[in-house]
Design a protein around this motif. Structure first.
Motif, mmCIF file in Angstrom:
data_model
loop_
_atom_site.group_PDB
_atom_site.id
_atom_site.type_symbol
_atom_site.label_atom_id
_atom_site.label_comp_id
_atom_site.label_asym_id
_atom_site.label_seq_id
_atom_site.Cartn_x
_atom_site.Cartn_y
_atom_site.Cartn_z
ATOM 1 N N UNK A 3 0.833 -1.203 0.000
ATOM 2 C CA UNK A 3 0.000 0.000 0.000
ATOM 3 C C UNK A 3 0.868 1.253 0.000
ATOM 4 N N UNK A 4 1.971 1.221 0.737
ATOM 5 C CA UNK A 4 2.890 2.366 0.754
ATOM 6 C C UNK A 4 3.550 2.554 -0.606
ATOM 7 N N UNK A 5 3.872 1.454 -1.278
ATOM 8 C CA UNK A 5 4.475 1.555 -2.611
ATOM 9 C C UNK A 5 3.466 2.145 -3.594
ATOM 10 N N UNK A 6 2.221 1.741 -3.489
ATOM 11 C CA UNK A 6 1.191 2.311 -4.362
ATOM 12 C C UNK A 6 1.074 3.822 -4.137
ATOM 13 N N UNK A 7 1.136 4.236 -2.872
ATOM 14 C CA UNK A 7 1.075 5.679 -2.567
ATOM 15 C C UNK A 7 2.268 6.414 -3.162
ATOM 16 N N UNK A 8 3.443 5.819 -3.044
ATOM 17 C CA UNK A 8 4.651 6.391 -3.662
ATOM 18 C C UNK A 8 4.473 6.542 -5.167
ATOM 19 N N UNK A 9 3.958 5.493 -5.823
ATOM 20 C CA UNK A 9 3.790 5.545 -7.279
ATOM 21 C C UNK A 9 2.827 6.655 -7.685
ATOM 22 N N UNK A 10 1.748 6.795 -6.945
ATOM 23 C CA UNK A 10 0.770 7.836 -7.273
ATOM 24 C C UNK A 10 1.373 9.220 -7.085
ATOM 25 N N UNK A 11 2.096 9.437 -5.992
ATOM 26 C CA UNK A 11 2.716 10.735 -5.765
ATOM 27 C C UNK A 11 3.764 11.040 -6.832
ATOM 28 N N UNK A 12 4.516 10.039 -7.220
ATOM 29 C CA UNK A 12 5.526 10.248 -8.253
ATOM 30 C C UNK A 12 4.873 10.645 -9.568
ATOM 31 N N UNK A 13 3.837 9.927 -9.937
ATOM 32 C CA UNK A 13 3.153 10.240 -11.198
ATOM 33 C C UNK A 13 2.547 11.637 -11.156
ATOM 34 N N UNK A 14 1.895 11.968 -10.064
ATOM 35 C CA UNK A 14 1.263 13.286 -9.940
ATOM 36 C C UNK A 14 2.295 14.411 -9.965
ATOM 37 N N UNK A 15 3.526 14.101 -9.558
ATOM 38 C CA UNK A 15 4.603 15.085 -9.580
ATOM 39 C C UNK A 15 5.143 15.314 -10.991
ATOM 40 N N UNK A 16 4.815 14.424 -11.905
ATOM 41 C CA UNK A 16 5.306 14.549 -13.264
ATOM 42 C C UNK A 16 6.438 13.591 -13.591
ATOM 43 N N UNK A 17 6.773 12.712 -12.636
ATOM 44 C CA UNK A 17 7.802 11.702 -12.885
ATOM 45 C C UNK A 17 7.177 10.601 -13.737
ATOM 46 N N UNK A 18 7.870 10.195 -14.786
ATOM 47 C CA UNK A 18 7.302 9.197 -15.685
ATOM 48 C C UNK A 18 8.062 7.884 -15.701
ATOM 49 N N UNK A 19 9.297 7.857 -15.266
ATOM 50 C CA UNK A 19 10.021 6.584 -15.122
ATOM 51 C C UNK A 19 10.009 6.270 -13.632
ATOM 52 N N UNK A 20 9.219 5.262 -13.245
ATOM 53 C CA UNK A 20 8.980 4.963 -11.841
ATOM 54 C C UNK A 20 9.287 3.488 -11.589
#
Length: 383
Positions: A276-293
């Protein structure tokens, strides 16, 4: 060879690209890498083990099969104790060639790209530019011959060495990505994340960011600073993030990273991120504009699957392992009445996991910095 979904830059322009996860640490746990040296001769000695880990990440949803070439320069192999072998079966060429073949073989089972991976050369501080560039060229020759899809430099503690790697990587016609093992405090010489990002972009990297050494939420803060600096400088590059999978709040501003934690290397499990924490990290990264995750040390296939599932709508498809994964809802079908109420996302997002240790502690006592333990160039060694 780029697939029908395009090469790296085309994919990044279209949406998120999911990286793979931990190799050196996971294979150490499985008994195929020696702790301390952390070198990748398993690609020659135990190819089935490496192939299976690639396959696990592919099934989890990774778009990239990164060659297991971390610490594979002749300089590092010799430093790690492969003195006789480096003249025979274990050397830069044999290791890099075997790693490329393994990564390509699994990538071709799906629609994945192959990344040829560069990492720090232990002789950086003492032997200088010409020597380090020569070591990088040995790898580049193999990657060009094996026709990888793009090149990735990672885990650099000094932006100068990162720049040297980019200089060499640009001597091919392949896309170049580069990440550093830095947190908010910057590189080992005190160069800020902002300046590191600008220097990597100006050196010619099309993708820049951070990997390893710090947990996702520290890494996100670091990349946010990089992004702001790149935007202000008018530099247009893609952003990349592949952090470690262990919570590490006490080293946030410590340039030595995870290896200074008392639990490294044989007691890191209590710090592991939940899915669940990894999913939260992925969402925050994507919302920040990071595309290679993606992820680095500690990121298991289940963590990569959590990223792929979280970003399934943005990618337009679910990972191959979806036949055995229906998310948190699957617990509703449990025969246990205790598990059924846990079959929802909210439960796992709110959960604060217990360690089960009566005398456990929240934060570790980190040793003070000394000249001996600054970890300038030799990477994840036991302090």
């Amino acid at each position: 060879m780029a697939t029908s979904r395009g090469g790296l830059l085309e994919r990044l322009a279209a949406g998120p690209v999911i990286g793979d996860g931990s190799f050196v640490m996971t294979l150490e746990r499985r008994g195929y890498v020696k702790a301390g040296p952390w070198t990748p001769e398993a690609v020659v000695q135990y190819p089935d083990a490496v192939r299976q880990l690639h396959r696990d990440f592919l099934r989890a949803g990774a778009d990239v099969m990164q060659t297991f070439t971390f610490y594979s320069s002749d300089d590092k192999l010799q430093y790690a104790g492969h003195l006789k072998e480096v003249e025979e079966s274990i050397n830069c060429r044999t290791v890099n060639e075997a790693a490329c073949d393994l990564a390509r073989g699994v990538a071709d089972e799906g629609a994945a790209l192959v990344a040829g991976g560069f990492s720090p050369v232990p002789g950086y501080a003492e032997k200088g530019r010409a020597y380090v560039i020569g070591e990088f060229h040995k790898q580049l020759d193999v990657f060009k011959g094996k026709r990888v899809d793009f090149l990735l430099g990672e885990f650099f503690g000094n932006v100068e060495e990162a720049e040297w790697s980019i200089e060499v990587m640009r001597q091919s016609d392949l896309p170049v990505a580069c990440t550093m093992r830095i947190g908010p405090a910057g590189d080992l010489d005190g160069v800020t994340p902002e300046e590191c990002a600008i220097r990597m972009a100006k050196a010619g990297a099309a993708v820049v960011g951070v990997n390893c050494f710090y947990d996702p939420f520290i890494a996100l803060d670091t990349v946010s600073r990089m992004k702001n600096a790149l935007d202000k400088a008018g530099l247009s590059v893609h952003l990349m993030i592949q952090p470690m999978a262990w919570h590490s709040p006490e080293i946030r501003n410590d340039q030595r990273g995870y290896s200074v934690l008392p639990e490294f290397r044989f007691a890191m499990e209590p710090r592991l991120l939940t899915r669940a924490e990894v999913a939260r990290y992925a969402r925050q990264a994507y919302n920040m504009g990071i595309r290679y995750i993606g992820g680095c040390c500690g990121f298991e296939p289940c963590h990569i699957r959590a990223i792929a599932e979280e970003l399934a709508e943005e990618r337009g498809f679910r990972p191959p392992g979806r036949d055995k994964h229906s998310g948190f809802e699957s617990l509703k079908k449990s025969v246990s009445e205790y598990q059924k109420p846990r079959g929802n996302r909210q439960y796992w997002e709110k959960l604060v996991p217990a360690s089960g240790r009566k005398d456990g502690k929240l934060l570790a006592d980190v040793p003070p910095k000394t000249e001996r333990n600054t970890m300038r160039e030799t990477g994840p060694v036991d302090e």
